[in-house]
Design an enzyme around this catalytic site. Sequence first.
Site, PDB file in Angstrom:
ATOM      1  N   LYS A   7      27.646 -12.150 -21.605  1.00 58.91           N
ATOM      2  CA  LYS A   7      28.377 -12.215 -22.874  1.00 58.91           C
ATOM      3  C   LYS A   7      29.851 -12.521 -22.634  1.00 58.91           C
ATOM      4  CE  LYS A   7      27.126  -9.726 -26.474  1.00 58.91           C
ATOM      5  NZ  LYS A   7      25.997  -9.290 -25.694  1.00 58.91           N
ATOM      6  N   ARG A  58      30.273  -4.228 -26.978  1.00 56.88           N
ATOM      7  CA  ARG A  58      28.927  -4.731 -26.690  1.00 56.88           C
ATOM      8  C   ARG A  58      28.705  -4.875 -25.192  1.00 56.88           C
ATOM      9  NH1 ARG A  58      28.281 -10.092 -30.054  1.00 56.88           N
ATOM     10  NH2 ARG A  58      30.390 -10.449 -29.295  1.00 56.88           N
ATOM     11  N   GLY A  77      18.595  -6.780 -26.386  1.00 59.38           N
ATOM     12  CA  GLY A  77      18.182  -5.569 -27.072  1.00 59.38           C
ATOM     13  C   GLY A  77      17.994  -4.353 -26.201  1.00 59.38           C
ATOM     14  N   MET A  99      20.271  -2.857 -24.098  1.00 57.44           N
ATOM     15  CA  MET A  99      21.431  -1.971 -23.986  1.00 57.44           C
ATOM     16  C   MET A  99      22.096  -1.833 -25.354  1.00 57.44           C
ATOM     17  SD  MET A  99      22.890  -3.064 -20.241  1.00 57.44           S
ATOM     18  CE  MET A  99      22.851  -4.820 -20.570  1.00 57.44           C
ATOM     19  N   ARG A 115      24.552 -18.025 -24.950  1.00 56.19           N
ATOM     20  CA  ARG A 115      23.826 -17.794 -23.697  1.00 56.19           C
ATOM     21  C   ARG A 115      22.627 -18.731 -23.675  1.00 56.19           C
ATOM     22  NH1 ARG A 115      21.529 -11.764 -25.285  1.00 56.19           N
ATOM     23  NH2 ARG A 115      20.220 -12.419 -27.038  1.00 56.19           N
ATOM     24  N   HIS A 167     -11.928  -6.886  -7.251  1.00 53.89           N
ATOM     25  CA  HIS A 167     -12.906  -7.965  -7.387  1.00 53.89           C
ATOM     26  C   HIS A 167     -12.824  -8.620  -8.759  1.00 53.89           C
ATOM     27  CE1 HIS A 167     -16.940  -9.586  -8.381  1.00 53.89           C
ATOM     28  NE2 HIS A 167     -16.879 -10.043  -7.137  1.00 53.89           N
ATOM     29  N   ARG A 213     -15.659 -19.238  -0.454  1.00 53.52           N
ATOM     30  CA  ARG A 213     -16.303 -17.978  -0.067  1.00 53.52           C
ATOM     31  C   ARG A 213     -17.816 -18.159  -0.152  1.00 53.52           C
ATOM     32  NH1 ARG A 213     -11.842 -15.774  -4.114  1.00 53.52           N
ATOM     33  NH2 ARG A 213     -12.633 -17.705  -5.023  1.00 53.52           N
ATOM     34  N   ARG A 266     -15.151 -20.349   4.534  1.00 55.82           N
ATOM     35  CA  ARG A 266     -15.196 -19.067   5.246  1.00 55.82           C
ATOM     36  C   ARG A 266     -16.653 -18.644   5.426  1.00 55.82           C
ATOM     37  NH1 ARG A 266     -12.687 -13.947   2.301  1.00 55.82           N
ATOM     38  NH2 ARG A 266     -14.669 -14.058   1.189  1.00 55.82           N
ATOM     39  N   GLU A 305      -6.174 -11.279   8.695  1.00 55.53           N
ATOM     40  CA  GLU A 305      -6.195 -10.263   7.645  1.00 55.53           C
ATOM     41  C   GLU A 305      -6.229  -8.846   8.218  1.00 55.53           C
ATOM     42  OE1 GLU A 305      -9.793 -10.919   5.354  1.00 55.53           O
ATOM     43  OE2 GLU A 305     -10.655 -11.997   7.046  1.00 55.53           O
ATOM     44  N   SER A 310      -5.337 -18.881   8.497  1.00 54.46           N
ATOM     45  CA  SER A 310      -5.205 -18.728   7.053  1.00 54.46           C
ATOM     46  C   SER A 310      -5.034 -17.241   6.772  1.00 54.46           C
ATOM     47  CB  SER A 310      -6.447 -19.255   6.327  1.00 54.46           C
ATOM     48  OG  SER A 310      -6.287 -19.145   4.932  1.00 54.46           O
ATOM     49  N   THR A 322      -4.111 -12.376   2.639  1.00 58.70           N
ATOM     50  CA  THR A 322      -3.093 -11.352   2.352  1.00 58.70           C
ATOM     51  C   THR A 322      -3.621 -10.203   1.506  1.00 58.70           C
ATOM     52  OG1 THR A 322      -2.310 -12.761   0.535  1.00 58.70           O
ATOM     53  CG2 THR A 322      -1.127 -12.884   2.638  1.00 58.70           C
ATOM     54  N   ASN A 323      -4.780 -10.374   0.840  1.00 54.77           N
ATOM     55  CA  ASN A 323      -5.358  -9.244   0.116  1.00 54.77           C
ATOM     56  C   ASN A 323      -5.734  -8.128   1.089  1.00 54.77           C
ATOM     57  OD1 ASN A 323      -5.145 -10.990  -2.010  1.00 54.77           O
ATOM     58  ND2 ASN A 323      -7.333 -11.226  -2.339  1.00 54.77           N
ATOM     59  N   ASP A 324      -6.561  -8.464   2.088  1.00 56.74           N
ATOM     60  CA  ASP A 324      -6.968  -7.464   3.072  1.00 56.74           C
ATOM     61  C   ASP A 324      -5.796  -7.066   3.975  1.00 56.74           C
ATOM     62  OD1 ASP A 324      -9.542  -6.651   2.578  1.00 56.74           O
ATOM     63  OD2 ASP A 324     -10.464  -8.321   3.638  1.00 56.74           O
ATOM     64  N   CYS A 374      -4.556 -17.861   1.902  1.00 56.50           N
ATOM     65  CA  CYS A 374      -5.649 -17.978   0.940  1.00 56.50           C
ATOM     66  C   CYS A 374      -5.827 -16.694   0.130  1.00 56.50           C
ATOM     67  CB  CYS A 374      -6.957 -18.344   1.635  1.00 56.50           C
ATOM     68  SG  CYS A 374      -7.531 -17.128   2.842  1.00 56.50           S
ATOM     69  N   TYR A 385       0.624 -24.650   3.775  1.00 53.28           N
ATOM     70  CA  TYR A 385       0.052 -24.719   2.435  1.00 53.28           C
ATOM     71  C   TYR A 385      -0.220 -23.310   1.912  1.00 53.28           C
ATOM     72  CZ  TYR A 385      -4.537 -23.744   4.516  1.00 53.28           C
ATOM     73  OH  TYR A 385      -5.584 -23.160   5.192  1.00 53.28           O
TER      74      TYR A 385
END
Length: 920
Positions: A34, A104, A113, A115, A352, A473, A594, A650, A777, A796, A799-801, A863, A883
């Site tokens: 502001k 303000r 909105g 603050m 803004r 899942h 998969r 895989r 993994e 590859s 990153t989940n596991d 992946c 990638y």
Amino acid sequence: MTTEAIPGERKYVYAFGDGAAEGSGEQKELLGGKGAGLAEMSLLGIPVPPGFTLTTDVCRAYGNTGGQYPDGLGDQIAEHLSRVETALGSGFGSAERPLLFSVRSGAAISMPGMMDTILNLGLNDEIVAAASDEESGRFLRDCYRRLLTMYGDVVLGVPYEDFYAAVQEAVASAGCDSDQELSIEALDGLIARMKEILAEHGQEFPQDPQEQLWGAIGAVFESWDNPRARQYRRIQDIPEDLGTGVTVQAMVFGNRGEDCATGVAFTRNPSTGELELYGEYLLNAQGEDVVAGTHTPRSIAPTEGEAGLAARFPQAYETLEEVCGILERHFRNMQDLEFTIQHGKLFMLQTRAGKRSGPAAVKIAVDMVRERLIDRREAVRRVEPQHLVQMMAPVFELAERQRAVDEGRLLAQGLAAGPGAASGRIAFTAERAAEMAQEGSVILVRNETSPEDIVGMHASSGILTTRGGMTSHAAVVARGLGKPCIVGADDLVVDDMAQELRVGERAYGEGEFLSIDGSRGEVLSGLLRAHPSEVTTALLGDGSQPRSEAVEAFVLLCGWADRERRLGVRANADTPEDAQVARTLGAQGIGLCRTEHMFFHEERIAWVRQMILARDEERRAAALEKLLPMQQEDFEGIFRALAGLPVTIRLLDPPLHEFLPHGEKALARLAEQMDESIEAVRDVAAGLEETNPMLGHRGCRLGLTHPAVYEMQVEAIVRAALAVAREGLSVRPEIMIPLTGVEEEIVRLRQLVVDRVESLLEAAGSSLEILVGTMIEVPRAALMANRIALHSDFFSFGTNDLTQMTYGYSRDDVGRFLPSYIEEGVVPYDPFERLDVDGVGQLVEIASRRGRMARPDLKLGVCGEHGGEPHSIEFFERCGLDYVSCSPYRVPVARLAAARARLAFGAGGFAEGLDGPVVA
């Protein structure tokens, strides 16, 4: 004006107005959005009431010292107050020519909105009583009751609702239609009542304007840490240490008569992106009235029932149009403006960058390139990945959704795991979902899903689970399918025995209608209409319909992103249909196929179960022989859909028990198929159960103990590749070994794969390049990457596991505690949704560096679900990965995020901070 601080002191206060400013629009971090906007408008010669801004440094000092101000701040404020008084010929606290201020907030990143604001500061009993005529008397009383409300609420902590109720009572007692019609006498009575409300709460309004000012400044600084502001920052990923500036500005008044007004305007339509002056205003009102929802505003543009602002205030409207043009050309962005018209003259109170919808963001960016306001790279920077998510997700009509909420139909709030909206009849099992979907839309409702539910999930319009997190899942598969999904809605109870969904005293059975908004995480009872997005329909259609301007802009922007990004973008896809969707949406290959998802079709699952439960190798081989042509057929379809592009497959990964039937009926059917007793089948199935199956007999461990399974899959891949290659298509298969943690695992399984590939190619008299790599993994694999890389063509990152094993969190159970962890600040965000750069990210970085030190040509990809998350993609860009791979419907999002990351980080390279020795 001078820009020098008081000698010997740090500068904490910056002046603006009257065509000059001590700061500029480039100082958002110091002045807040502001303050920086007001300074820049002043320098541009735009009519801005004078004032001054306290810097964000003061906010941080105030917060760090428990409410203490820096030395010298009082003197700087006094000096700037005097400047405004001189400029306007009025006095702060003067009864003759009273000077009133607004106070303000304004952070560097807009938090609309969140603050607090206080208007009309500087009034007291004496000033109001000294009003010399009826017009000024009524006006000052109107301002005073507003001040009492805002100051009482924001500074003194008295509930706003109490003041609002007093206003409604006054309006009703006077027989008026609105508070704008209250007489002087009625306003006097209202002021008296508001003072009573303050007294009832043990508070008293300060009569000293200086005390009011300091109270207001402190309250605005404290609002930086109010609950809604903290929540907003968490949701929007805004840093906690930014702080807010406080702007103290001379008031101009939109509530001084019928020739006065106040409003909010956008230089373009924030919903559609159309180049038009868009906004609303109120006659004889103040800014709080426009945003509070207590009055019905009028449209700035002419409508069927209103002539618009230009008809009422032609000169002010002309100036507003001119100001909009100046600001948009200057900032080269759509602007959100606040203005007041006092006796026909326009004053600007804020500018803004305007918040905008996804379709508007894309249209505005593309249009501004065409208008030569920005270049293509800036357009890519402007559009956020979330904007593309919005454009692709099916939606509910906002008005209908609000009606449902007002009717009490909002049942629960869960984790928004799959964007979009869906309505349908409740189904509690995958089998019923598939059956019911033939008759209409279905919502699959489960405590949690399993791979065996895939048919029902695919048939359903949306998926709801009471358990699970963002990479459970249900969440992962739903995103892959492009389905709206909510997980972790633990206020709901699914009773499988009674086939009921319960919330509180209400119960819903199979076939009743339910609606879910996977973008908001909202579960609503009843039927709400949802429709596919225009973009999705156009891109995945048959091309017979002409594309709209919005779709063309979407495609154009994605093309610009492709020119800038370095990271490749692949998709996680398990069927030919998914693969075709991925390619259509711009995927450059498949990063994760998969194979287990291919086994759950009804005609295949029985043979998989017979393979698992076989008592001897002969029976296992017979079952595998049945499965081989089925897998080959799937691979052929995928290779055709991705001709010329790499396809990473895989080998079988999940625990074997996930394929087994549940319940006596299913066991009996399998026993009959296998010509075995139900007791024998039950005993074998029980022997496969594990205490912690995700850390048990799965992945490469399965391949080593049951090599025939992997040999069958490799044969299916090679035979499919050869068949498609004979059709004249380019085939680029890549075989990925899952869950490697020990060097010897990859050594032995790579040899198994290579031997089988070479044997098949030799028998066919053909040659084909097939890469063999592994998923990283397991944390140990990341640390031993230099050894594992010697036997891998690619890594590859799963990153989940990797996240699950690094944190020790079960991703299917984390929903029970993680939301409170995030709420209470134990962790900043869900690490299954956004990569934990500090922890899991170090493992990715170590593995990448050590892997390439051992093998410079090692290809690196991701992946896991993080491959489609923009913040995570930024990290992968810096790590120099080749990638990312994500769900098919996230591909456009990943394309844009990868381009934005490249533009932000330039040439990339590894993040700093991990220069330790490589394990020999």
